[in-house]
Design a protein around this motif. Structure first.
Motif, PDB file in Angstrom:
ATOM      1  N   ILE A  50      15.138   0.864 -12.511  1.00 33.45           N
ATOM      2  CA  ILE A  50      15.924   1.309 -11.355  1.00 33.45           C
ATOM      3  C   ILE A  50      16.100   2.815 -11.385  1.00 33.45           C
ATOM      4  O   ILE A  50      15.987   3.488 -10.349  1.00 33.45           O
ATOM      5  N   LYS A  51      16.370   3.361 -12.558  1.00 35.05           N
ATOM      6  CA  LYS A  51      16.533   4.823 -12.671  1.00 35.05           C
ATOM      7  C   LYS A  51      15.239   5.546 -12.289  1.00 35.05           C
ATOM      8  O   LYS A  51      15.265   6.590 -11.630  1.00 35.05           O
ATOM      9  N   LYS A  52      14.111   4.987 -12.709  1.00 32.13           N
ATOM     10  CA  LYS A  52      12.821   5.579 -12.349  1.00 32.13           C
ATOM     11  C   LYS A  52      12.601   5.519 -10.839  1.00 32.13           C
ATOM     12  O   LYS A  52      12.211   6.518 -10.210  1.00 32.13           O
ATOM     13  N   ALA A  53      12.837   4.351 -10.242  1.00 32.95           N
ATOM     14  CA  ALA A  53      12.647   4.193  -8.803  1.00 32.95           C
ATOM     15  C   ALA A  53      13.589   5.106  -8.022  1.00 32.95           C
ATOM     16  O   ALA A  53      13.206   5.680  -6.982  1.00 32.95           O
ATOM     17  N   ALA A  54      14.818   5.254  -8.515  1.00 34.95           N
ATOM     18  CA  ALA A  54      15.786   6.137  -7.852  1.00 34.95           C
ATOM     19  C   ALA A  54      15.318   7.588  -7.909  1.00 34.95           C
ATOM     20  O   ALA A  54      15.430   8.332  -6.921  1.00 34.95           O
ATOM     21  N   ALA A  55      14.782   8.012  -9.047  1.00 33.26           N
ATOM     22  CA  ALA A  55      14.290   9.384  -9.184  1.00 33.26           C
ATOM     23  C   ALA A  55      13.129   9.637  -8.227  1.00 33.26           C
ATOM     24  O   ALA A  55      13.051  10.700  -7.576  1.00 33.26           O
ATOM     25  N   ALA A 101      27.443   0.199 -19.513  1.00 26.73           N
ATOM     26  CA  ALA A 101      26.001  -0.068 -19.595  1.00 26.73           C
ATOM     27  C   ALA A 101      25.227   0.943 -18.764  1.00 26.73           C
ATOM     28  O   ALA A 101      24.196   1.486 -19.203  1.00 26.73           O
ATOM     29  N   ASN A 102      25.717   1.197 -17.572  1.00 27.63           N
ATOM     30  CA  ASN A 102      25.057   2.155 -16.688  1.00 27.63           C
ATOM     31  C   ASN A 102      25.051   3.554 -17.299  1.00 27.63           C
ATOM     32  O   ASN A 102      24.023   4.248 -17.309  1.00 27.63           O
ATOM     33  N   ASN A 134      21.828   9.404 -12.216  1.00 31.18           N
ATOM     34  CA  ASN A 134      22.607   8.434 -11.426  1.00 31.18           C
ATOM     35  C   ASN A 134      22.684   8.820  -9.946  1.00 31.18           C
ATOM     36  O   ASN A 134      23.462   8.237  -9.194  1.00 31.18           O
ATOM     37  N   MET A 135      21.860   9.758  -9.517  1.00 28.10           N
ATOM     38  CA  MET A 135      21.913  10.242  -8.133  1.00 28.10           C
ATOM     39  C   MET A 135      21.720   9.101  -7.138  1.00 28.10           C
ATOM     40  O   MET A 135      20.807   8.289  -7.274  1.00 28.10           O
ATOM     41  N   ALA A 136      22.590   9.029  -6.129  1.00 25.69           N
ATOM     42  CA  ALA A 136      22.543   8.043  -5.046  1.00 25.69           C
ATOM     43  C   ALA A 136      22.831   6.622  -5.533  1.00 25.69           C
ATOM     44  O   ALA A 136      22.527   5.650  -4.851  1.00 25.69           O
ATOM     45  N   GLN A 137      23.416   6.510  -6.708  1.00 29.45           N
ATOM     46  CA  GLN A 137      23.686   5.192  -7.283  1.00 29.45           C
ATOM     47  C   GLN A 137      25.150   5.056  -7.667  1.00 29.45           C
ATOM     48  O   GLN A 137      25.875   6.035  -7.772  1.00 29.45           O
ATOM     49  N   SER A 138      25.515   3.809  -7.920  1.00 32.27           N
ATOM     50  CA  SER A 138      26.798   3.459  -8.513  1.00 32.27           C
ATOM     51  C   SER A 138      26.546   2.327  -9.495  1.00 32.27           C
ATOM     52  O   SER A 138      25.572   1.574  -9.349  1.00 32.27           O
ATOM     53  N   THR A 139      27.409   2.218 -10.474  1.00 32.48           N
ATOM     54  CA  THR A 139      27.354   1.031 -11.334  1.00 32.48           C
ATOM     55  C   THR A 139      27.334  -0.237 -10.495  1.00 32.48           C
ATOM     56  O   THR A 139      26.653  -1.214 -10.827  1.00 32.48           O
ATOM     57  N   ASN A 140      28.057  -0.178  -9.362  1.00 31.89           N
ATOM     58  CA  ASN A 140      28.288  -1.386  -8.577  1.00 31.89           C
ATOM     59  C   ASN A 140      27.072  -1.865  -7.793  1.00 31.89           C
ATOM     60  O   ASN A 140      27.095  -2.981  -7.254  1.00 31.89           O
ATOM     61  N   ASP A 141      26.034  -1.033  -7.693  1.00 34.03           N
ATOM     62  CA  ASP A 141      24.805  -1.546  -7.095  1.00 34.03           C
ATOM     63  C   ASP A 141      23.666  -1.653  -8.112  1.00 34.03           C
ATOM     64  O   ASP A 141      22.850  -2.573  -8.039  1.00 34.03           O
ATOM     65  N   VAL A 142      23.631  -0.779  -9.120  1.00 31.16           N
ATOM     66  CA  VAL A 142      22.509  -0.866 -10.063  1.00 31.16           C
ATOM     67  C   VAL A 142      22.674  -2.017 -11.060  1.00 31.16           C
ATOM     68  O   VAL A 142      21.685  -2.656 -11.444  1.00 31.16           O
ATOM     69  N   THR A 222      17.134 -10.792  -3.229  1.00 33.38           N
ATOM     70  CA  THR A 222      17.962 -10.024  -2.294  1.00 33.38           C
ATOM     71  C   THR A 222      18.974  -9.219  -3.097  1.00 33.38           C
ATOM     72  O   THR A 222      19.806  -9.783  -3.800  1.00 33.38           O
ATOM     73  N   ILE A 223      18.878  -7.899  -2.995  1.00 31.50           N
ATOM     74  CA  ILE A 223      19.654  -7.007  -3.870  1.00 31.50           C
ATOM     75  C   ILE A 223      20.564  -6.085  -3.059  1.00 31.50           C
ATOM     76  O   ILE A 223      20.363  -5.894  -1.860  1.00 31.50           O
ATOM     77  N   ASN A 224      21.537  -5.504  -3.759  1.00 28.18           N
ATOM     78  CA  ASN A 224      22.471  -4.609  -3.067  1.00 28.18           C
ATOM     79  C   ASN A 224      22.217  -3.143  -3.400  1.00 28.18           C
ATOM     80  O   ASN A 224      23.100  -2.299  -3.219  1.00 28.18           O
TER      81      ASN A 224
END
Length: 464
Positions: A50-55, A101-102, A134-142, A222-224
């Motif tokens: 997820i971190k890679k995809a976010a970057a 964890a995040n 963690n750009m554009a992310q939150s623990t609550n979605d990743v 289906t993801i958030n």
């Protein structure tokens, strides 16, 4: 051990100089010594993905420069390869809805990315854990997204093994198709059947279990992601929200779809309850079958002894020659574990409040273990039990012939009342049904042979 000083909003801590984790992960290690088990390795791999995809997404959105994005992606890939296993120090069960964890992941990737760019560990001047990783992310979605990705990964080996079990059971059904035995209801003699029909029934049950798991797993796609804190997508760009699921799908190798309602997908865990329920149903079915195998193989002299299970190890430290049904026993224990985990998962999902459920860590800890344990249980059941089962055909036939249950076949000819009387007399005088009918001259021998023919009775059952 040399230390470095790192600070957060709580204060400062000494962190081992060569550690890739940082102050927030270290605080979590100090606060959450709960299970003694670290986070699931597949879960960590998916979190890194997820971190890679976010970057990549943030780079394409023009919010992260090429060098930073490349360094984050390279560090994430190294995590996936297992290079920093010892730096993931947070207990699997943790407070904070998975924030620790995040941040453990953010810190490891940030420190390694800084290092790749010529920086030092603990100095986040080039890559910051929150601002960049963690750009554009939150623990609550990743965290929930990584949880669903992990279920998808872990479920495939389980369904593969269940399909292999189904196939093995069908092979046994074919092998035993002509072995006549007595069927039993409520542990009492019922009517004849074949041993092949027993194993065919087990195979059909496993097919249904597998289909149920496969269907419930569809919701895991289906993801958030993009919801950030509560579902509003705050701090995420429009480009990120439109493209992160597509880019993550490409990296993950499975199609993932962003939820239509991100608020719902962030606060509710019913999809995990559903898949846990499917796992519980599978565990119950496996255990029921194992109970049957233990009964059918009981003895060898003082039980049913209709089948033989492979002898795997000595069964007693005091009774010479005793061999126990250890494989069905261990599968049943695995089932107990899964059933207990399902209760924990249901309670954790129910305990959520308002816009977030804080109890995802225990949900994932129990859910991942349920899938893994069930996978291993099915593997040993196939290889160390089902494949080696043999039938005691002569004994099965002897039990069937001596049973009063075959009096059922007389009912259409002699009536229920007379047939019941014959069964009662046979039991009282310790004779067979055949002997009583012939003694009372209720039917000529040739016709009785046809009526009590085992295959004929099995055929009647099929057509009834």
């Amino acid at each position: 051990m040399k230390k470095r000083i790192e600070s957060d909003s709580i204060g400062s801590l000494e962190v081992p100089e060569k550690a890739y984790y940082g102050v927030q992960a270290l605080r979590a290690k100090q606060n959450f010594a709960i299970t003694g088990n670290m986070m699931n390795s597949e879960f960590l791999n998916n979190l890194a993905l997820i971190k890679k995809a976010a970057a990549i997404t943030n780079y394409k959105a023009g919010l992260l420069d090429y060098d930073k994005a490349k360094a984050i992606c390279s560090a994430a890939e190294e995590v996936i390869k297992g290079y920093f296993k010892d730096d993931f120090i947070v207990d699997a069960v943790q407070g904070g809805a998975g924030t620790s964890a995040n941040m453990n992941m953010n810190e490891v990737i940030a420190n390694r990315a800084n290092e790749l760019l010529g920086g030092k560990l603990g100095y986040y001047d080039k890559i910051h854990p929150n601002d960049h990783v963690n750009m554009a992310q939150s623990t609550n979605d990743v965290i929930p997204t990584a949880g669903k990705m992990t279920v998808i990964r872990l479920m495939q080996p389980l369904t593969d093994e269940l399909r292999r079990l189904e196939s093995t059971l069908y092979e046994k059904a074919l092998q035993f198709r002509y072995v006549i035995k007595m069927g039993r209801t409520q542990l009492q003699d019922a009517v004849p059947m074949t041993l092949g029909e027993s194993f065919g029934g087990y195979a059909s049950m496993i097919d249904r279990c597998c289909s149920r798991l496969e269907n419930s797993c569809l919701e895991m796609h289906t993801i958030n992601i993009g919801a950030t804190a509560i579902g509003s997508g705050i701090n995420a760009s429009d480009y990120y929200e439109r493209n992160i699921a597509k880019i993550l799908s490409k990296e993950f190798g499975h199609h993932l779809t962003k939820a239509a309602d991100l608020f719902d997908a962030t606060e509710n865990l019913d999809s995990f309850v559903e898949i846990s329920g499917a796992l519980k149903a599978c565990a119950v079915s496996l255990s029921k079958m194992c109970n049957d195998l233990r009964l059918l193989s009981s003895g060898p002299r003082c039980g049913l002894h209709e089948i033989n299970l492979p002898a795997k190890q000595n069964g007693s430290s005091i009774m010479p020659g005793k061999v126990n049904p250890v494989i069905p026993e261990v599968v049943t224990q695995a089932a107990f574990l899964v059933i207990g985990h399902d209760t924990t998962i249901a309670m954790a999902a129910e305990a959520g409040q308002l816009e977030l459920n804080a109890f995802e860590p225990v949900v994932f800890y129990q859910l991942f273990e349920s899938i893994t344990v069930l996978t291993h249980a099915v593997t040993t059941l196939i290889d160390n039990c089902i494949k080696g089962i043999t039938a005691n055909s002569d004994h099965c036939e002897e039990l069937e012939e001596g049973s009063v249950g075959i009096a059922t076949a007389l009912s259409p000819i002699l009536g229920y009342q007379k047939s019941a009387s014959i069964a009662k007399q046979a039991l009282h005088e310790e004779k067979t049904i055949r002997e009583i009918v012939l003694e009372q001259k209720l039917m000529d021998p040739e016709k009785l042979d046809v009526v009590l023919d085992p295959m004929s009775m099995v055929g009647m059952i099929r057509s009834a």
